[in-house]
Design a protein around this motif. Sequence first.
Motif, PDB file in Angstrom:
ATOM      1  N   GLU A   1       0.835  -1.210   0.000  1.00 49.54           N
ATOM      2  CA  GLU A   1       0.000   0.000   0.000  1.00 49.54           C
ATOM      3  C   GLU A   1       0.873   1.264   0.000  1.00 49.54           C
ATOM      4  O   GLU A   1       0.567   2.245  -0.684  1.00 49.54           O
TER       5      GLU A   1
ATOM      6  N   ARG B   1      -8.598   3.449   1.152  1.00 49.25           N
ATOM      7  CA  ARG B   1      -8.829   2.141   0.524  1.00 49.25           C
ATOM      8  C   ARG B   1     -10.244   2.127  -0.019  1.00 49.25           C
ATOM      9  O   ARG B   1     -11.205   2.331   0.734  1.00 49.25           O
TER      10      ARG B   1
ATOM     11  N   PHE C   1     -13.015  -0.184  -1.604  1.00 47.88           N
ATOM     12  CA  PHE C   1     -13.375  -1.603  -1.746  1.00 47.88           C
ATOM     13  C   PHE C   1     -14.439  -1.730  -2.831  1.00 47.88           C
ATOM     14  O   PHE C   1     -15.486  -1.086  -2.772  1.00 47.88           O
ATOM     15  N   GLU C   2     -14.144  -2.533  -3.849  1.00 49.13           N
ATOM     16  CA  GLU C   2     -15.109  -2.796  -4.931  1.00 49.13           C
ATOM     17  C   GLU C   2     -15.207  -4.302  -5.086  1.00 49.13           C
ATOM     18  O   GLU C   2     -14.293  -4.915  -5.645  1.00 49.13           O
TER      19      GLU C   2
ATOM     20  N   ASP D   1     -14.526  -7.869  -4.383  1.00 50.43           N
ATOM     21  CA  ASP D   1     -13.403  -8.503  -3.684  1.00 50.43           C
ATOM     22  C   ASP D   1     -12.126  -7.690  -3.809  1.00 50.43           C
ATOM     23  O   ASP D   1     -11.097  -8.054  -3.247  1.00 50.43           O
ATOM     24  N   MET D   2     -12.208  -6.612  -4.588  1.00 45.52           N
ATOM     25  CA  MET D   2     -10.990  -5.867  -4.909  1.00 45.52           C
ATOM     26  C   MET D   2     -10.840  -4.666  -3.982  1.00 45.52           C
ATOM     27  O   MET D   2     -11.819  -4.077  -3.553  1.00 45.52           O
ATOM     28  N   MET D   3      -9.593  -4.292  -3.721  1.00 47.59           N
ATOM     29  CA  MET D   3      -9.325  -3.078  -2.959  1.00 47.59           C
ATOM     30  C   MET D   3      -8.248  -2.314  -3.703  1.00 47.59           C
ATOM     31  O   MET D   3      -7.294  -2.919  -4.180  1.00 47.59           O
ATOM     32  N   ARG D   4      -8.445  -1.012  -3.874  1.00 48.11           N
ATOM     33  CA  ARG D   4      -7.340  -0.220  -4.392  1.00 48.11           C
ATOM     34  C   ARG D   4      -7.201   1.079  -3.633  1.00 48.11           C
ATOM     35  O   ARG D   4      -8.156   1.551  -3.004  1.00 48.11           O
TER      36      ARG D   4
END
Length: 254
Positions: free
Chosen positions: A147, A182, A184-185, A187-190
């Motif tokens: 991160e 962070r 969260f979309e 299962d994804m995190m960016r």
Amino acid sequence: MNRRRRIYEGKAKILYEGPEPGTLVQHFKDDATAGNGAKHEIIDGKGVLNNRISEFIFDKLNGLNIPTHFMRRLNMREQLIREVEIIPLEVVVRNVAAGSLCKRLGLESGTPLPRSIIEFYYKDDKLNDPLVAEEHITAFGWASPQELDDIMSLAIRVNDFLSGLFMGVGIQLIDFKIECGRLFEGDMMRIVVADEISPDSCRLWDIKTRNKLDKDRFREDMGGLVDAYREVAQRLGILVESENALATGPRLVK
Ligand code: UDP
């Protein structure tokens, strides 16, 4: 009048529950603070200008595929944003020595730095947002090493974009602060750029006159803060320069 649920109130902004799950409304207040709230004033019109300037910048960042929390502006003081989990760091990028760097290292304000420097401050008002190293961040789990890499890469891309944007309108980007979150979309995190980018969070100097067009005008009791922010907005093409702009306040275009 306001029936929305208030999620959080900070020094210069309020976050309300948004119209859909996963969204929030970010409201820009006219409050100006410095020295961790020790100095506090209401400056008429500041929130409106920061909302517009931050919208302009975040919209351009989104367009460059630099991910941000920004969705769209809703009205004079509010914007719709994606809800993110804020990483408790102030990420500062410096191109020229100013502010706390000068105090800490005994540098003269205005000295160009050999290269851009990224610093991290741990967001904690009780501790006065102390400067921290990557070691602290990963050891205490405020952000993972991956991160932190993403945050640094975002910070550098934002610096490149902002430096060019302001250079094009005769302004030097001395330094700035961003916050990341962070997103969260499924299962994804960016990691995305969050909060705001405005003359409250940047140091902006006129290239020719070295005149300060940012919050240092408030920190240093120079006055003329709203005129300076309006000047930034006008140069970026957000406000039309009208003869009586000063008398009537900002005239919005678009
Ligand atoms: N900054 C900010 N919020 C803070 C501290 C700093 O937006 O709580 C911005 C500040 O406007 C400047 C940059 O981060 O553009 C670097 O600030 P510095 O560390 O020099 O701190 P200061 O002199 O403001 O205490």
